[in-house]
Motif scaffolding. Structure first.
Motif, mmCIF file in Angstrom:
data_model
loop_
_atom_site.group_PDB
_atom_site.id
_atom_site.type_symbol
_atom_site.label_atom_id
_atom_site.label_comp_id
_atom_site.label_asym_id
_atom_site.label_seq_id
_atom_site.Cartn_x
_atom_site.Cartn_y
_atom_site.Cartn_z
ATOM 1 N N LEU A 160 -24.800 42.872 37.015
ATOM 2 C CA LEU A 160 -25.123 41.600 36.369
ATOM 3 C C LEU A 160 -23.909 40.670 36.349
ATOM 4 O O LEU A 160 -24.053 39.453 36.506
ATOM 5 C CB LEU A 160 -25.626 41.851 34.954
ATOM 6 N N ALA A 161 -22.716 41.230 36.152
ATOM 7 C CA ALA A 161 -21.504 40.405 36.168
ATOM 8 C C ALA A 161 -21.292 39.780 37.544
ATOM 9 O O ALA A 161 -20.849 38.626 37.657
ATOM 10 C CB ALA A 161 -20.289 41.245 35.773
ATOM 11 N N VAL A 162 -21.599 40.538 38.598
ATOM 12 C CA VAL A 162 -21.524 39.986 39.952
ATOM 13 C C VAL A 162 -22.541 38.863 40.111
ATOM 14 O O VAL A 162 -22.245 37.789 40.663
ATOM 15 C CB VAL A 162 -21.766 41.089 40.998
ATOM 16 N N MET A 163 -23.746 39.079 39.603
ATOM 17 C CA MET A 163 -24.795 38.077 39.728
ATOM 18 C C MET A 163 -24.441 36.792 38.996
ATOM 19 O O MET A 163 -24.777 35.694 39.447
ATOM 20 C CB MET A 163 -26.114 38.636 39.205
ATOM 21 N N ILE A 164 -23.769 36.904 37.867
ATOM 22 C CA ILE A 164 -23.345 35.724 37.118
ATOM 23 C C ILE A 164 -22.498 34.803 37.988
ATOM 24 O O ILE A 164 -22.546 33.576 37.854
ATOM 25 C CB ILE A 164 -22.571 36.138 35.848
ATOM 26 N N ASN A 165 -21.754 35.383 38.904
ATOM 27 C CA ASN A 165 -20.823 34.616 39.724
ATOM 28 C C ASN A 165 -21.409 34.152 41.051
ATOM 29 O O ASN A 165 -20.670 33.661 41.907
ATOM 30 C CB ASN A 165 -19.558 35.444 39.971
ATOM 31 N N THR A 166 -22.718 34.297 41.245
ATOM 32 C CA THR A 166 -23.321 33.842 42.497
ATOM 33 C C THR A 166 -23.871 32.426 42.390
ATOM 34 O O THR A 166 -23.771 31.647 43.327
ATOM 35 C CB THR A 166 -24.453 34.787 42.933
ATOM 36 N N SER A 167 -24.483 32.094 41.267
ATOM 37 C CA SER A 167 -25.028 30.748 41.066
ATOM 38 C C SER A 167 -25.385 30.589 39.596
ATOM 39 O O SER A 167 -25.469 31.577 38.857
ATOM 40 C CB SER A 167 -26.279 30.519 41.932
ATOM 41 N N ALA A 168 -25.625 29.352 39.185
ATOM 42 C CA ALA A 168 -26.044 29.111 37.798
ATOM 43 C C ALA A 168 -27.398 29.755 37.528
ATOM 44 O O ALA A 168 -27.643 30.282 36.434
ATOM 45 C CB ALA A 168 -26.099 27.611 37.529
ATOM 46 N N PHE A 169 -28.286 29.717 38.513
ATOM 47 C CA PHE A 169 -29.595 30.342 38.347
ATOM 48 C C PHE A 169 -29.456 31.850 38.206
ATOM 49 O O PHE A 169 -30.133 32.474 37.384
ATOM 50 C CB PHE A 169 -30.496 29.994 39.536
ATOM 51 N N GLY A 170 -28.580 32.429 39.024
ATOM 52 C CA GLY A 170 -28.313 33.853 38.902
ATOM 53 C C GLY A 170 -27.708 34.197 37.552
ATOM 54 O O GLY A 170 -28.021 35.239 36.964
ATOM 55 N N ALA A 171 -26.846 33.319 37.043
ATOM 56 C CA ALA A 171 -26.210 33.570 35.747
ATOM 57 C C ALA A 171 -27.246 33.586 34.630
ATOM 58 O O ALA A 171 -27.170 34.419 33.713
ATOM 59 C CB ALA A 171 -25.156 32.506 35.481
ATOM 60 N N ILE A 172 -28.221 32.684 34.677
ATOM 61 C CA ILE A 172 -29.252 32.643 33.634
ATOM 62 C C ILE A 172 -30.051 33.942 33.622
ATOM 63 O O ILE A 172 -30.287 34.541 32.569
ATOM 64 C CB ILE A 172 -30.172 31.433 33.854
ATOM 65 N N ILE A 173 -30.461 34.393 34.804
ATOM 66 C CA ILE A 173 -31.217 35.648 34.887
ATOM 67 C C ILE A 173 -30.348 36.820 34.449
ATOM 68 O O ILE A 173 -30.785 37.700 33.693
ATOM 69 C CB ILE A 173 -31.732 35.870 36.315
ATOM 70 N N ALA A 174 -29.102 36.841 34.894
ATOM 71 C CA ALA A 174 -28.210 37.953 34.583
ATOM 72 C C ALA A 174 -27.928 38.047 33.085
ATOM 73 O O ALA A 174 -27.887 39.143 32.511
ATOM 74 C CB ALA A 174 -26.904 37.811 35.356
#
Length: 214
Positions: free
Chosen positions: A31-45
Motif C-alpha cells: 500500500l505504501a508503494v501504491m501511495i507513491n504511484t498516483s493520487a488515485f492510487g493513494a486514495i485507494i491505498a
C-alpha cells in the motif's frame, strides 16, 4: 505508466492478504508503494490501509501491538515520501496547482456518472472511441416536464450500481465500508481536482475488484 504500477501494488496487496492474512506488514508495504504511484492510487491505498488496521483487531489473525504500529509507520512513511515528491513544479498550470471549488457550479451528476463509465466501459465505436461510452449517444427522454439526457441516465445507473455493489458486499460490513469510503473518496477527488477520462475513472472499478477479492 505509473497507473500500471499502482494496479500491480494493489493486486499484490489483495493476493498477499488472501493467501497470508497474517503478513500485514507486507500488505502495508504494498500500500505504501501504491501511495507513491498516483493520487488515485493513494486514495485507494489509504482506504485499504485503514481497513487493514481495523481488521488487525479482529478474528483469528489478530495482530500484535507491534504489528499495528508497524502498519501505521509504513503508511505514514509512504505518505511522507509521496508528499515530498509529488508537489507540482512552479511552472505547471494553475489547474494542477490548485483545487476547484465547483461543487455547486459543475454538475455533480457528471462526476457520479464515472461509476457507470468505469463499470461498463463500452465505447461508442471507431475511430474516435477513447473516453466515450455507449450511452453518450442516447437521445433526450422526456417524462412530463422532466428531461433526461444521456448524462442524467448514466448518473441514475451509477447510483444503482453503487447501491447494488454495496448490497453485494453486505455479508462483510468492513469491506462494504471500505468500498463506500474508497469510491466516495475517488469521486470527490475527481470532482474537485482532476477527471480526464477512463484512466482516472477506471480506479473506481479497481475499488470494486479489490473489495470482491477481500
Amino acid at each position: 505508466r505509473n497507473y500500471a504500477l499502482g494496479v500491480l501494488a494493489l493486486v499484490s496487496f489483495c493476493a498477499i492478504r488472501a493467501k497470508w492474512p497474517d503478513r500485514i506488514l507486507t500488505c502495508a508495504i504494498c500500500l505504501a508503494v501504491m501511495i507513491n504511484t498516483s493520487a488515485f492510487g493513494a486514495i485507494i491505498a489509504l482506504a485499504c490501509g485503514g481497513w487493514l488496521f481495523l481488521e488487525s483487531f479482529r478474528g483469528a489473525n489478530r495482530a500484535s501491538l507491534m504489528s499495528r504500529a508497524g502498519v501505521v509507520l509504513i503508511l505514514t512513511f509512504g505518505i511522507f515520501v509521496a508528499m515530498m515528491q509529488s508537489a507540482p513544479p512552479t511552472d505547471s498550470s494553475p489547474r494542477m496547482q490548485g483545487w476547484s471549488a465547483t461543487l455547486l457550479v459543475e454538475p455533480v451528476g457528471r462526476t457520479i456518472s464515472a461509476i457507470w463509465k468505469a463499470y461498463v466501459p463500452l465505447p461508442v465505436g471507431f475511430p474516435h472511441f477513447w473516453n466515450t461510452n455507449l450511452l453518450d449517444q442516447l437521445p433526450t427522454f422526456r417524462l412530463g416536464s422532466v428531461a433526461l439526457g444521456a448524462e442524467d441516465i448514466q448518473t441514475i445507473l451509477s447510483i444503482g450500481l453503487l447501491g447494488s455493489a454495496a448490497l453485494l458486499l453486505r455479508r462483510t460490513p468492513s469491506v462494504m465500508l471500505l468500498y463506500v469510503v474508497a469510491t466516495i473518496g475517488l469521486l470527490l477527488f475527481m470532482h474537485f481536482k482532476a477527471n480526464h477520462g477512463v484512466r482516472h475513472t477506471g480506479h473506481v472499478f479497481l475499488v470494486l475488484l479489490t473489495c470482491l477479492w477481500l
